[in-house]
Write an enzyme that holds these catalytic residues in place. Structure first.
Site, mmCIF file in Angstrom:
data_model
loop_
_atom_site.group_PDB
_atom_site.id
_atom_site.type_symbol
_atom_site.label_atom_id
_atom_site.label_comp_id
_atom_site.label_asym_id
_atom_site.label_seq_id
_atom_site.Cartn_x
_atom_site.Cartn_y
_atom_site.Cartn_z
ATOM 1 C CB CYS A 112 105.234 2.125 80.627
ATOM 2 S SG CYS A 112 104.309 3.527 79.741
ATOM 3 C CG HIS A 355 99.259 2.058 81.942
ATOM 4 N ND1 HIS A 355 100.225 1.553 82.842
ATOM 5 C CD2 HIS A 355 99.975 2.658 80.705
ATOM 6 C CE1 HIS A 355 101.358 1.807 82.248
ATOM 7 N NE2 HIS A 355 101.366 2.422 80.956
ATOM 8 C CB CYS A 390 105.581 -1.145 75.167
ATOM 9 S SG CYS A 390 103.877 -0.347 75.401
ATOM 10 N N GLY A 392 107.947 3.823 76.841
ATOM 11 C CA GLY A 392 107.898 5.213 76.090
ATOM 12 C C GLY A 392 109.312 5.530 75.980
#
Length: 416
Positions: A112, A355, A390, A392
């Site tokens: 991300c 996103h 954040c 993954g």
């Protein structure tokens, strides 16, 4: 954490101000495509290569004095396309506005944060003196490459995997539920956070705040995931997706989205030589690891590290762009760091805008810098912003940017 070069600091009237360094990585242009719903939005049938080439061309169009061949390196963040992603990116680059085959490129995947990592790869090369001009991009088509159809299980020796290693396989939605359980987050507060994201995004779109950062893709000119009239009451009717009796729903999670973004970066000396306006300056970057099964807490760990490197505090930051992967993790990070919610995602976040994984970090840079530039027109002072997300498998990343006051304004402030 990945530590960037530290810059000497001197005192101004109210806060410390970095000395200008010829090797500073400065942004002179940053744009994004519209962000549209995967599978059913306006860009669902547009290949990721087209999204990327559009962003590259649009970024260069903002600075006509910069020739495409002036770019010395190009790095693209992309997550879901796998081994063909690098080929797609190179083909998209070569189909962009007069982009020469002499310009090298690479593709990076830090999940991300890939768009932000692409920027950092370019910025680090500039700061070290390896290049003077570079472009960082991010792209994802979650229509062409849906998450649920991504590559299968990783090739590892399953007989020696620890529990924490196995936690890397935890579905993202389950990690959201883990955060909610660990920190006692209520469904009501999550739905309130999500509704506020849509409200802010709708207001920003109505006010034309996205116009300068968006480059159209054909006749698609605006984001299409914003749900006007969203309320906590409406969101409260949605069923949990990942856990019976849980709190994470489709309405308080980030949307699956298609989009691309591009950021043109130079050394300060090169921008000065070309007489280009500087939109922002990179001040620090940090990336850190957290437990994989609560990966969403990453920003709460990365942001303090980035602020420390920049010799700043939470209170010094005017705007935080924190990716709303889930309302659980985003709202908890804001609360944990003691950030005034009014300074977080003032134009909405990923719950409303979407996103597109590889694009998000670069998109956040564009949204942040355009917002700070707008504010500076009335504030007449140096401003600071943070981009964070954040990651993954258990990480967080954060970068601090400075939008400098005009020289005349700085001289005036120094006399006060």
């Amino acid at each position: 954490a990945h530590k960037t070069q530290q810059h000497a600091r001197t005192m101004s009237s109210n806060t410390t101000t970095p000395l200008k360094n010829d090797r500073d990585a400065v942004i002179v242009s940053c744009v994004r495509t519209p962000l549209c719903r995967a599978g059913k939005g306006s860009l669902a049938k547009v290949p990721p290569g087209t999204l990327l080439s559009t962003a590259i061309s649009g970024c260069l169009d903002k600075v006509p004095s910069v020739k495409p061949s002036d770019v010395q390196d190009l790095c693209v963040g992309n997550v879901l396309q796998g081994q063909t992603g690098a080929i797609m990116a190179r083909m998209a680059q070569l189909s962009a506005k007069n982009m020469s085959h002499s310009v090298p490129m690479s593709v990076v995947n830090r999940q991300c944060s890939s768009g932000l990592q692409a920027f950092m790869n370019v910025a680090s090369a500039i700061r070290s003196g390896d290049i003077d001009v570079g472009m960082a991009c991010g792209v994802e088509s979650m229509s062409f490459n849906p998450m649920h159809k991504a590559a299968g299980l990783p090739h590892v020796d399953w007989t020696v995997m620890s529990k924490e290693a196995m936690d890397c396989l935890t579905p993202m939605g389950v990690t959201s539920e883990n955060v909610a359980d660990k920190y006692n987050l209520s469904r009501a507060q999550l739905d309130q956070f999500a509704a506020e994201s849509h409200r802010k995004a709708a207001a920003a779109q109505d006010a034309g705040k996205f116009l300068n950062e968006i480059v159209p893709v054909g006749n698609v000119t605006q984001d299409d995931g914003i749900r006007r009239g969203t309320t906590p009451e409406k969101l409260g009717k949605l069923k949990p997706v990942f856990k019976k009796g849980g709190s994470t729903t489709a309405g308080n999670s980030s949307q699956m989205t298609d989009g691309a973004a591009a950021v043109l970066t130079m050394s300060r000396a090169e921008a000065r030589r070309r007489n280009l306006n500087v939109m922002g300056v990179l001040r620090s970057f940090a990336v850190c690891g957290v437990p994989p099964d609560i990966m969403g807490i990453g920003p709460a760990v990365a942001i303090p590290q980035a602020l420390k490197q920049a010799n700043l505090t939470v209170d010094d930051i005017d705007v935080f762009e924190i990716n709303e992967a889930f309302a659980t993790q985003a709202s908890w990070c804001v609360s944990e760091l003691g950030i005034d919610p009014k300074r977080v995602n003032p134009n909405g976040g990923a719950i409303a805008l979407g996103h597109p994984l590889g694009c998000t970090g670069a998109r956040q840079i564009a949204t942040l810098l355009h917002e700070l530039k707008r504010r500076q027109q009335t504030s007449n002072r140096t401003m600071y912003g943070v981009v964070s997300m954040c990651i993954g498998t258990g990480m967080g990343a954060a970068a601090v940017f400075e939008v400098e006051a005009e020289e005349g304004q700085q001289q005036l402030l120094s006399r006060l």
